[in-house]
Design an enzyme around this catalytic site. Structure first.
Site: not given
Ligand code: RB5
Length: 143
Positions: A65, A67, A135
């Site tokens: 996504c 981040t 682990h």
């Molecule tokens: C989308 O704009 C963004 O919020 C999503 O891709 C992600 O980074 C969420 O954690």
């Protein structure tokens, strides 16, 4: 070689397509469970889809996504999924060696494509350190 499941939201779509092509070129079998465009969508939908497939096929998954944070949060809600958000090669290696992570989460707005490629390679090529019983004991404490 086992398949690899890959998924993203709209923010990760381009990096997903890029990684998919690179990994296929390297002879990996890739199962893409979406999304299929840059159109805005909800990342938990794709995180859940991917986790289902990873558990069914007992293989690795890659979630992307913006981040990597939302994907990792959503994936780690699923029992038996150990999702690791990695921004360096070392984190990816440690996620496999110490945490036996089965899902790699990447941030498309954080990493350059070539960095993401290297992190994915490191994750996919590293093994869980089975010899070191501590682990396993720690991972078993998750449930
Ligand atoms: C989308 O704009 C963004 O919020 C999503 O891709 C992600 O980074 C969420 O954690």
């Amino acid at each position: 070689m086992k398949s690899i499941v890959i998924a993203s939201d709209h923010a990760g779509f381009e990096l997903k397509e890029h990684l998919k092509a690179v990994l296929r070129d390297k002879g990996r079998m890739i199962i893409d469970v979406g999304t299929n465009s840059n159109e805005s969508c909800h990342y938990p939908v794709f995180a859940k889809k991917l986790c289902k497939e990873v558990l069914k096929s007992n293989c690795f998954g890659i979630l992307i996504c913006g981040t990597g944070i939302g994907m990792s949060m959503a994936a780690n809600r699923v029992n038996k999924i150990r999702a690791a958000l990695c921004t360096t090669i070392n984190m990816a290696q440690m996620a496999r060696q110490h945490n036996d992570a089965n899902v790699l989460c990447l941030g498309a707005r954080i990493l350059k494509p070539n960095q993401a490629e290297k992190i994915a390679d490191a994750f996919l090529n590293e093994k869980f350190d089975k010899e070191n019983k501590r682990h396993k004991i720690r991972i078993e404490m998750f449930d």
